[in-house]
Design a protein around this motif. Structure first.
Motif, PDB file in Angstrom:
ATOM      1  N   GLY A  66       7.597   0.350 -10.858  1.00  0.00           N
ATOM      2  CA  GLY A  66       7.601   1.335 -10.972  1.00  0.00           C
ATOM      3  C   GLY A  66       8.177   2.573  -9.581  1.00  0.00           C
ATOM      4  N   VAL A  67       9.153   2.247  -8.744  1.00  0.00           N
ATOM      5  CA  VAL A  67       9.514   3.457  -8.220  1.00  0.00           C
ATOM      6  C   VAL A  67      11.153   3.587  -7.892  1.00  0.00           C
ATOM      7  CG1 VAL A  67       9.903   3.744  -5.760  1.00  0.00           C
ATOM      8  CG2 VAL A  67       7.842   2.954  -6.150  1.00  0.00           C
ATOM      9  N   THR A  99       0.677  -1.373  -0.076  1.00  0.00           N
ATOM     10  CA  THR A  99      -0.343  -0.207  -0.110  1.00  0.00           C
ATOM     11  C   THR A  99       0.810   1.214  -0.155  1.00  0.00           C
ATOM     12  OG1 THR A  99      -1.536  -1.381   0.881  1.00  0.00           O
ATOM     13  CG2 THR A  99      -2.100   1.200   0.987  1.00  0.00           C
ATOM     14  N   ALA A 100       2.478   1.089   1.260  1.00  0.00           N
ATOM     15  CA  ALA A 100       2.825   2.317   1.025  1.00  0.00           C
ATOM     16  C   ALA A 100       3.649   2.728  -0.602  1.00  0.00           C
ATOM     17  CB  ALA A 100       4.118   1.929   1.973  1.00  0.00           C
ATOM     18  N   PHE A 101       3.870   1.520  -1.658  1.00  0.00           N
ATOM     19  CA  PHE A 101       4.326   1.574  -2.721  1.00  0.00           C
ATOM     20  C   PHE A 101       3.420   2.437  -3.568  1.00  0.00           C
ATOM     21  CE2 PHE A 101       7.768  -1.209  -0.727  1.00  0.00           C
ATOM     22  CZ  PHE A 101       9.059   0.118  -1.323  1.00  0.00           C
ATOM     23  N   GLY A 123       3.360   5.543  -6.023  1.00  0.00           N
ATOM     24  CA  GLY A 123       2.845   5.750  -7.822  1.00  0.00           C
ATOM     25  C   GLY A 123       3.305   4.372  -8.237  1.00  0.00           C
ATOM     26  N   GLY A 124       3.707   3.567  -7.351  1.00  0.00           N
ATOM     27  CA  GLY A 124       4.588   2.116  -7.788  1.00  0.00           C
ATOM     28  C   GLY A 124       3.351   0.947  -7.376  1.00  0.00           C
ATOM     29  N   ARG A 125       3.973  -0.072  -7.564  1.00  0.00           N
ATOM     30  CA  ARG A 125       2.972  -1.587  -7.522  1.00  0.00           C
ATOM     31  C   ARG A 125       4.078  -2.417  -7.532  1.00  0.00           C
ATOM     32  NH1 ARG A 125      -0.912  -3.755 -11.582  1.00  0.00           N
ATOM     33  NH2 ARG A 125      -2.557  -4.293 -10.104  1.00  0.00           N
ATOM     34  N   ALA A 126       3.602  -2.625  -5.701  1.00  0.00           N
ATOM     35  CA  ALA A 126       4.360  -3.904  -5.220  1.00  0.00           C
ATOM     36  C   ALA A 126       3.393  -5.481  -5.033  1.00  0.00           C
ATOM     37  CB  ALA A 126       4.710  -3.603  -3.566  1.00  0.00           C
ATOM     38  N   LEU A 127       4.082  -6.599  -5.774  1.00  0.00           N
ATOM     39  CA  LEU A 127       3.252  -8.351  -6.358  1.00  0.00           C
ATOM     40  C   LEU A 127       4.518  -9.317  -5.600  1.00  0.00           C
ATOM     41  CD1 LEU A 127       2.791  -7.371  -9.862  1.00  0.00           C
ATOM     42  CD2 LEU A 127       1.619  -7.011  -8.390  1.00  0.00           C
ATOM     43  N   ILE A 128       3.527 -10.251  -4.603  1.00  0.00           N
ATOM     44  CA  ILE A 128       3.832 -10.991  -4.244  1.00  0.00           C
ATOM     45  C   ILE A 128       4.177 -12.014  -4.610  1.00  0.00           C
ATOM     46  CG2 ILE A 128       3.837 -13.085  -2.619  1.00  0.00           C
ATOM     47  CD1 ILE A 128       2.346 -10.652  -0.835  1.00  0.00           C
ATOM     48  N   PRO A 139      15.308   2.989  -7.634  1.00  0.00           N
ATOM     49  CA  PRO A 139      15.602   2.364  -6.375  1.00  0.00           C
ATOM     50  C   PRO A 139      16.221   3.218  -4.718  1.00  0.00           C
ATOM     51  CG  PRO A 139      16.722   2.420  -8.305  1.00  0.00           C
ATOM     52  CD  PRO A 139      15.433   3.004  -8.732  1.00  0.00           C
ATOM     53  N   GLU A 140      16.527   4.739  -5.218  1.00  0.00           N
ATOM     54  CA  GLU A 140      16.617   5.690  -3.654  1.00  0.00           C
ATOM     55  C   GLU A 140      15.196   5.426  -2.767  1.00  0.00           C
ATOM     56  OE1 GLU A 140      16.485   7.782  -7.623  1.00  0.00           O
ATOM     57  OE2 GLU A 140      16.777   6.633  -6.459  1.00  0.00           O
ATOM     58  N   ARG A 141      14.475   5.578  -3.162  1.00  0.00           N
ATOM     59  CA  ARG A 141      12.877   6.390  -3.231  1.00  0.00           C
ATOM     60  C   ARG A 141      12.550   4.683  -2.677  1.00  0.00           C
ATOM     61  NH1 ARG A 141       9.889   7.975   0.002  1.00  0.00           N
ATOM     62  NH2 ARG A 141       7.724   8.480  -0.452  1.00  0.00           N
ATOM     63  N   VAL A 142      12.943   3.596  -2.365  1.00  0.00           N
ATOM     64  CA  VAL A 142      12.563   2.111  -1.835  1.00  0.00           C
ATOM     65  C   VAL A 142      13.012   2.335  -0.728  1.00  0.00           C
ATOM     66  CG1 VAL A 142      13.015  -0.367  -2.143  1.00  0.00           C
ATOM     67  CG2 VAL A 142      12.778   0.775  -4.187  1.00  0.00           C
ATOM     68  N   ARG A 143      14.253   2.209  -0.356  1.00  0.00           N
ATOM     69  CA  ARG A 143      14.279   2.275   0.308  1.00  0.00           C
ATOM     70  C   ARG A 143      14.168   3.007   1.815  1.00  0.00           C
ATOM     71  NH1 ARG A 143      20.643   0.058   3.203  1.00  0.00           N
ATOM     72  NH2 ARG A 143      19.741   0.430   5.057  1.00  0.00           N
ATOM     73  N   GLN A 144      13.798   4.094   1.212  1.00  0.00           N
ATOM     74  CA  GLN A 144      13.295   5.662   2.209  1.00  0.00           C
ATOM     75  C   GLN A 144      12.047   5.059   2.510  1.00  0.00           C
ATOM     76  OE1 GLN A 144      12.833   8.949  -0.304  1.00  0.00           O
ATOM     77  NE2 GLN A 144      15.673   9.404   0.077  1.00  0.00           N
ATOM     78  N   ILE A 145      11.010   4.331   1.609  1.00  0.00           N
ATOM     79  CA  ILE A 145       9.727   4.389   2.133  1.00  0.00           C
ATOM     80  C   ILE A 145      10.035   2.796   3.322  1.00  0.00           C
ATOM     81  CG2 ILE A 145       7.628   3.088   0.873  1.00  0.00           C
ATOM     82  CD1 ILE A 145       7.849   4.031  -1.366  1.00  0.00           C
ATOM     83  N   LEU A 146      10.895   1.668   2.869  1.00  0.00           N
ATOM     84  CA  LEU A 146      10.857   0.534   3.639  1.00  0.00           C
ATOM     85  C   LEU A 146      11.583   0.844   5.032  1.00  0.00           C
ATOM     86  CD1 LEU A 146      12.673  -1.539   1.236  1.00  0.00           C
ATOM     87  CD2 LEU A 146      10.194  -1.534   2.408  1.00  0.00           C
ATOM     88  N   GLU A 147      11.935   2.133   5.172  1.00  0.00           N
ATOM     89  CA  GLU A 147      12.709   2.785   6.654  1.00  0.00           C
ATOM     90  C   GLU A 147      11.569   2.994   7.274  1.00  0.00           C
ATOM     91  OE1 GLU A 147      15.667   5.335   4.860  1.00  0.00           O
ATOM     92  OE2 GLU A 147      16.927   3.380   5.890  1.00  0.00           O
ATOM     93  N   SER A 148      10.521   2.886   6.705  1.00  0.00           N
ATOM     94  CA  SER A 148       9.138   3.565   7.834  1.00  0.00           C
ATOM     95  C   SER A 148       8.695   2.228   8.727  1.00  0.00           C
ATOM     96  CB  SER A 148       8.057   4.274   7.121  1.00  0.00           C
ATOM     97  OG  SER A 148       7.134   3.352   6.191  1.00  0.00           O
TER      98      SER A 148
END
Length: 462
Positions: free
Chosen positions: A54-55, A13-15, A19-24, A57-66
């Motif tokens: 669609g996200v 949901t955060a991704f 503006g991106g999409r995270a799939l299992i 790379p540098e933004r991926v880690r920022q989102i995950l750190e939350s």
């Protein structure tokens, strides 16, 4: 407590908000389809892999750190671990050299779902699932293959790039009761396996051993040439004859497959190291037959094959680089299982003559409960046929009655007791301890007082 799936859904949901999409992706999706949504959606589902589209790379880690502490598993590949969830970007692989490490891997969030799935090995592992919408993305028809119990490679052009996929085919077939399609089968046969390190081979072999029916994978391994290429000790079992009266099932290879399946039914109550030890003992128990089998007086015999099997067993374990497993001396135990696997049956025949000391001494060489399990699997791994396997039950009951089913009795007499008797430190300490312990094993010494009385005259000689 939040489940793994709920955490994955929150991350997705955060991704999505970014503006991106995270799939299992990967094995969790495959297992969900096989088990049904109710089973995999329950608490306890583990090993979830999320692929983020669609996200940057540098933004991926920022989102995950939350979501907590983020561990980089291979930051150049943009792979991160958040608790028990792995998060990565879609990746482009290009072959750069031999072996499973011979790849240049680049994360690319602009890839399509189909492009990302194409790098996977089998169609059943190339299915993605959206934890928010519940939609499946299945560009290579993996769900249909699961329904047909078929194992099929995704891309014949890239499949041979990683030779480990041949071993993965073997363990998948056994774990999920899948049949390799002909094109994938032909491809696997053509792939050389000489670039695989022992650790990678063991990683797949371990999964095979713990499959519901390991014989399915072992039979496939033989068909694909894996046994001949990697395990000559096992390949020697093929077409090695046995006396039909005692082995109506056929040659030693056929017998070994039956024994392995029997052993698999006897390990679920054991810790993982002991589970693998029993399975390795079952596979190796008759490795001594090829060099010892001969026709004697018109009967097929394999004299002393149990002791002669220890050497090939050690070579086989070397190929897998198996020594200790989680601190448990699996190598010693597997060698002991091979060397002693006929003891329960032979002792039962003369049970009135087998003393307690024999059990206590045998416990110095091998875990007697594991031995009973392997021996019973050996006895029952002879179908068709109806053989009396009660000897192994008698053996285990006797070992338990003596308290030596897992280890020999602890020595009553210790070095400090000898020093208190005036003996000086030196080689004689060990020699006297051994002499007194032998009497303990025979049952002639059961108390510390008796042990000290037995040691006094030995100490006085010095």
């Amino acid at each position: 407590m939040t489940s793994s799936l709920e955490r994955a859904r929150d991350i997705a949901t955060a991704f999505s908000d970014a503006g991106g999409r995270a799939l299992i992706v990967g094995g969790w999706v495959r297992d969900r389809i096989l088990a049904g949504p109710a089973a995999s959606d329950s608490e306890g589902s583990k090993n979830i892999d999320l692929e983020v589209f669609g996200v940057a790379p540098e933004r991926v880690r920022q989102i995950l750190e939350s979501f907590g502490r983020v561990e980089a598993v291979g930051e150049s590949f943009q792979v991160y671990k958040v608790g028990d969830i792995d998060v990565s970007l879609p990746r482009r692989d290009s072959k750069s050299g031999r072996g499973h490490r011979g790849f240049v891997v680049v994360g690319d969030p602009t890839m399509s779902i189909e492009e990302a799935a194409r790098r996977r090995d089998f169609t059943v592992n190339a299915i993605a699932w959206d934890p928010i919408s519940g939609d499946y993305f299945d560009p290579f028809d993996g769900r249909s293959d699961l329904e047909k119990r078929r194992l099929r490679m995704v891309d014949p052009h890239t499949f041979p790039d990683d030779s480990l996929r041949v071993l993965r085919a073997v363990q998948f077939a056994a774990r999920f009761d899948l049949t390799l399609d002909e094109a994938t089968r032909d491809m696997c046969r053509a792939i050389a396996l000489d670039d695989l390190p022992a650790e990678r081979i063991w990683g797949e072999f371990e999964k095979l051993l713990l499959a519901p029916r390991p014989s399915v994978g072992l039979a496939l391994a033989l068909d694909l040439g894996v046994v001949e290429k990697l395990f000559p000790q096992l390949y020697a079992l093929v077409n090695c004859p046995q006396e039909p009266e005692w082995h109506p099932e056929g040659d030693v290879w056929v017998h070994t497959l039956q024994v392995v399946d029997q052993a698999r039914t006897r390990i679920d109550d054991l810790p993982r190291p002991q589970q693998l030890t029993v399975m390795l003992g079952a596979i190796c128990h008759d490795l001594g037959k090829p060099p010892t089998t001969a026709v004697i007086d018109g009967r097929i015999r394999s004299m002393d094959h149990e002791e002669q099997g220890v050497g090939p067993t050690i070579t086989f374990l070397d190929r897998l680089n198996v020594h200790s497993i989680d601190g448990y001396d699996a190598r010693k135990q597997v060698a002991g299982l091979v060397a002693q696997h006929l003891k329960p049956g032979s002792w039962f025949k003369v049970r009135d003559q087998v003393g307690d000391g024999a059990f206590r001494r045998l416990a110095q060489k091998v875990d007697l409960e594991l031995l009973a399990r392997v021996a019973k699997s050996d006895c029952q791994g002879r179908k068709p046929g109806n053989f009396d396997c009660s000897a192994m039950d008698w053996f285990l009951e006797r070992a338990r009655s003596l308290g030596v089913e897992h280890r020999p009795p602890a020595p009553i007499l210790l070095g400090r007791h000898l020093l208190e008797l005036g003996l000086q430190p030196g080689p004689r300490v060990g020699a006297i301890l051994k002499a007194v312990y032998e009497q303990q094993l025979d049952g002639r010494i059961t108390t510390l007082e008796q042990a000290i009385d037995a040691a006094r005259p030995l100490v006085a000689r010095d």
